[in-house]
Design a protein around this motif. Sequence first.
Motif: not given
Length: 225
Positions: A105-121
């Motif tokens: 889901d490209p619209l799920d910005i919260d998930t995308i941002d959370s994953l990037g923050f979690l992985l630190h990359r």
Amino acid sequence: MQQNEDYVLKVLQDVGLVSRKQVDAARKRLDGQNNVVDVLIKDGVVSDADVSRSLAAQAHMDWIDLSAMVIPPAVIKQISAADARRFKVIPVAFGETGLVVAVSDPLDIDTIDSLGFLLHRELELVCSSPDKIHEALIKYYGTADEASDIIQEKIGEDVDLGLEIGDAAAITETDEADAPIIRMVSMLIIEAHRAGASDIHLEPLDKKFRVRFRVDGVLQEMQAP
């Protein structure tokens, strides 16, 4: 959620996959459990792939078919099984600027941002359909029971891999060591079935491990998992 659904329906109508009449008919059949898009998919008007492809195009994101890929273990290890299941994502490759990750889901910005923050990359996002991501989660992160389920679904027969991991909370050190083997076996069986192979040849060589499928009587070398 309603705003996202309205946007998805508009996209599907704009690209000609559904009509206003079909949307209105689906709305009348809502049962409180599904949304309009779910009803359209259930009715066969559109598929999961249709929806995800259309959203990917709108987001200027590449769409990929995960079932046609063999993802290296080194890439899979970049996201833990727990996080992959939690966010419903699959790491696909090492990109030029970051880890290439498939989302549904490209619209799920919260998930995308959370994953990037979690992985630190940095993440390079691509899109795939929810059913392909679900299948890949089992294929690359699943237990023996889950692998058997998906193989049975693909082949239409009862399958016993002869290996068990058990409940995640009670995994032993031996079970954890077996997990990559279970994933490799399930992956090979699924890929062999998809290729129409009659048998699988596993050949340890001096510097590599060769995998060959017999298709139409001819042995064809495949990419080792």
